[in-house]
Design a protein around this motif. Structure first.
Motif, PDB file in Angstrom:
ATOM      1  N   SER A  81       0.908  -1.055  -0.026  1.00 11.83           N
ATOM      2  CA  SER A  81      -0.097  -0.074   0.184  1.00 11.83           C
ATOM      3  C   SER A  81       1.039   1.269   0.038  1.00 11.83           C
ATOM      4  O   SER A  81       0.289   2.299  -0.521  1.00 11.83           O
ATOM      5  N   ARG A 139       1.650   2.448  -3.599  1.00  7.64           N
ATOM      6  CA  ARG A 139       0.788   2.820  -4.262  1.00  7.64           C
ATOM      7  C   ARG A 139       0.387   4.196  -3.947  1.00  7.64           C
ATOM      8  O   ARG A 139       0.198   5.082  -4.473  1.00  7.64           O
ATOM      9  N   ARG A 168      -7.379   3.162   0.040  1.00  9.00           N
ATOM     10  CA  ARG A 168      -6.392   2.249   0.150  1.00  9.00           C
ATOM     11  C   ARG A 168      -5.838   1.759   1.562  1.00  9.00           C
ATOM     12  O   ARG A 168      -5.805   0.530   1.926  1.00  9.00           O
TER      13      ARG A 168
END
Length: 224
Positions: free
Chosen positions: A87, A90, A209
């Motif tokens: 994560s 990202r 996210r």
């Protein structure tokens, strides 16, 4: 005693990732804060700082992504740690884009510094900027703290930003009709509002996210 060493190394490395993610997040928050001060009082030095900082954040996010990839290769994390590292990669891309959007705001601000428009338009733009600043801080610290409830709030926050954008669009259109000589400058208010809206969208993506990272359930809105 020797068996503890690998675990200590693992904790140190994941803490280094967290610390770097927090540092970059703070950089993005500060860069956006500086950018929106230009809406009230343009300062060329501050504008240049924001543009320069966007490039620094770009480089820092690249290094963070590389740090994460090295961590994956060396430590082979599982479960929650794996989700956090994946994560972080990202979210680093969102932070990079936020920094460049702040740079875009700084660039556009010079075009509006001498333009006379209705007070409500400038007030709405400033309110939108402050609201997005709140969203950005909330998104980054919700991620760092793995706070699902705070992350969920960002969707409603974004609806508010969308409403303000609609109002700004209407006001800019009216202002252009009333002052045709300065249309090229006035339209920059719309560009700035669009940049702010996109930062708000990125904040929502970070929140989504975070929700997925913690719950392993896809939020109602799609992840980018």
């Amino acid at each position: 005693m020797d068996k503890e060493y690998p675990r200590i190394s693992f904790k140190n490395r994941i803490n280094n990732v967290k610390d770097e993610a927090e540092k970059i997040g703070q950089m993005a928050i500060e860069s956006h804060r500086k950018a929106i001060t230009l809406l009230n009082k343009y300062d060329e030095k501050v504008a240049k700082e924001v543009v320069t900082k966007s490039k620094e954040i770009d480089e820092s996010t690249f290094n963070l992504e590389r740090m994460c990839i090295k961590f994956l290769a060396a430590e082979q994390p599982v479960a929650g740690d794996l989700m956090f590292i994946e994560s972080t990669i990202r979210i680093a891309s969102h932070i990079k884009r936020i920094a460049y959007l702040a740079s875009n705001i700084a660039d556009a601000s010079v075009s509006i510094k001498d333009i006379q428009v209705p007070d409500k338009l400038t007030e709405d733009i400033q309110y939108m900027a402050d609201y997005v600043q709140m969203m950005l801080s909330k998104a980054i610290y919700a991620f760092l703290d793995q706070n699902v409830d705070m992350s969920k709030e960002l969707r409603k926050d974004d609806d508010k930003v969308d409403d303000i954008f609609d109002s700004v669009l209407e006001q800019v259109t009216q202002a252009m009709f009333e002052d045709k000589e300065n249309i090229a400058q006035i339209i920059n208010f719309l560009f700035i509002a669009r940049f702010l809206e996109r930062i708000g969208d990125r904040a929502v993506n970070i929140g989504q996210r975070t929700i997925y990272m913690v719950t392993l359930k896809k939020p109602k809105r799609g992840l980018n």
